[in-house]
Design a protein around this motif. Sequence first.
Motif: not given
Lengths: 111, 115
Positions: B53-61
């Motif tokens: 599962e995606e657990n976190g995301r940075g500033n990317f589109p």
Amino acid sequence: GESVGLHLPTLSVQEGDNSIINCAYSNSASDYFIWYKQESGKGPQFIIDIRSNMDKRQGQRVTVLLNKTVKHLSLQIAATQPGDSAVYFCAENSNDYKLSFGAGTTVTVRA
Amino acid sequence: ETGVTQSPTHLIKTRGQQVTLRCSSQSGHNTVSWYQQALGQGPQFIFQYYREEENGRGNFPPRFSGLQFPNYSSELNVNALELDDSALYLCASSGGLAGNTGELFFGEGSRLTVL
């Protein structure tokens, strides 16, 4: 916002001397800091870490100092060797899932 | 050697194309993070996967997407490539969430050039 920065982009040091690499951070909520070394063509390699409840931590030939008052982190390398030539990054962690890296300091060791 | 392997090591694409980068994590590591490193810069966090599962995301589109498989290997997909996507893409694995250990084990990276 948070940011991690290094004071100097380059450092030239004589073989055998001690090196000091500095880093400033702005996020006072950061509680964990790491130094990485990146040699040309390779991924970053963990050197040493320190948590915010400590001021100093020592490893083999390396020491990390943390000054939370001025939000400053430094890496000291004793008796610098040619193999220490690389780019050094400080990184901070203030949550569970990401590290924020600075731009890096390129260390060149002179024979 | 960290045990994290990435492929391909180098690739060239043109604007508008799509790319898939692959990463095999170190044995026993269930968390994979992806970072983008532009020339002369530090790595920038893209996202992290924990137990598929995606657990976190940075500033990317959103055109940056990923997957993690049951064996904990991972893919990074980038659609509609732009010139500024040219960078070294680093995969890092760890045995837990990044906040629990700083010992992210990085691969050698995939160097992407967009023309």
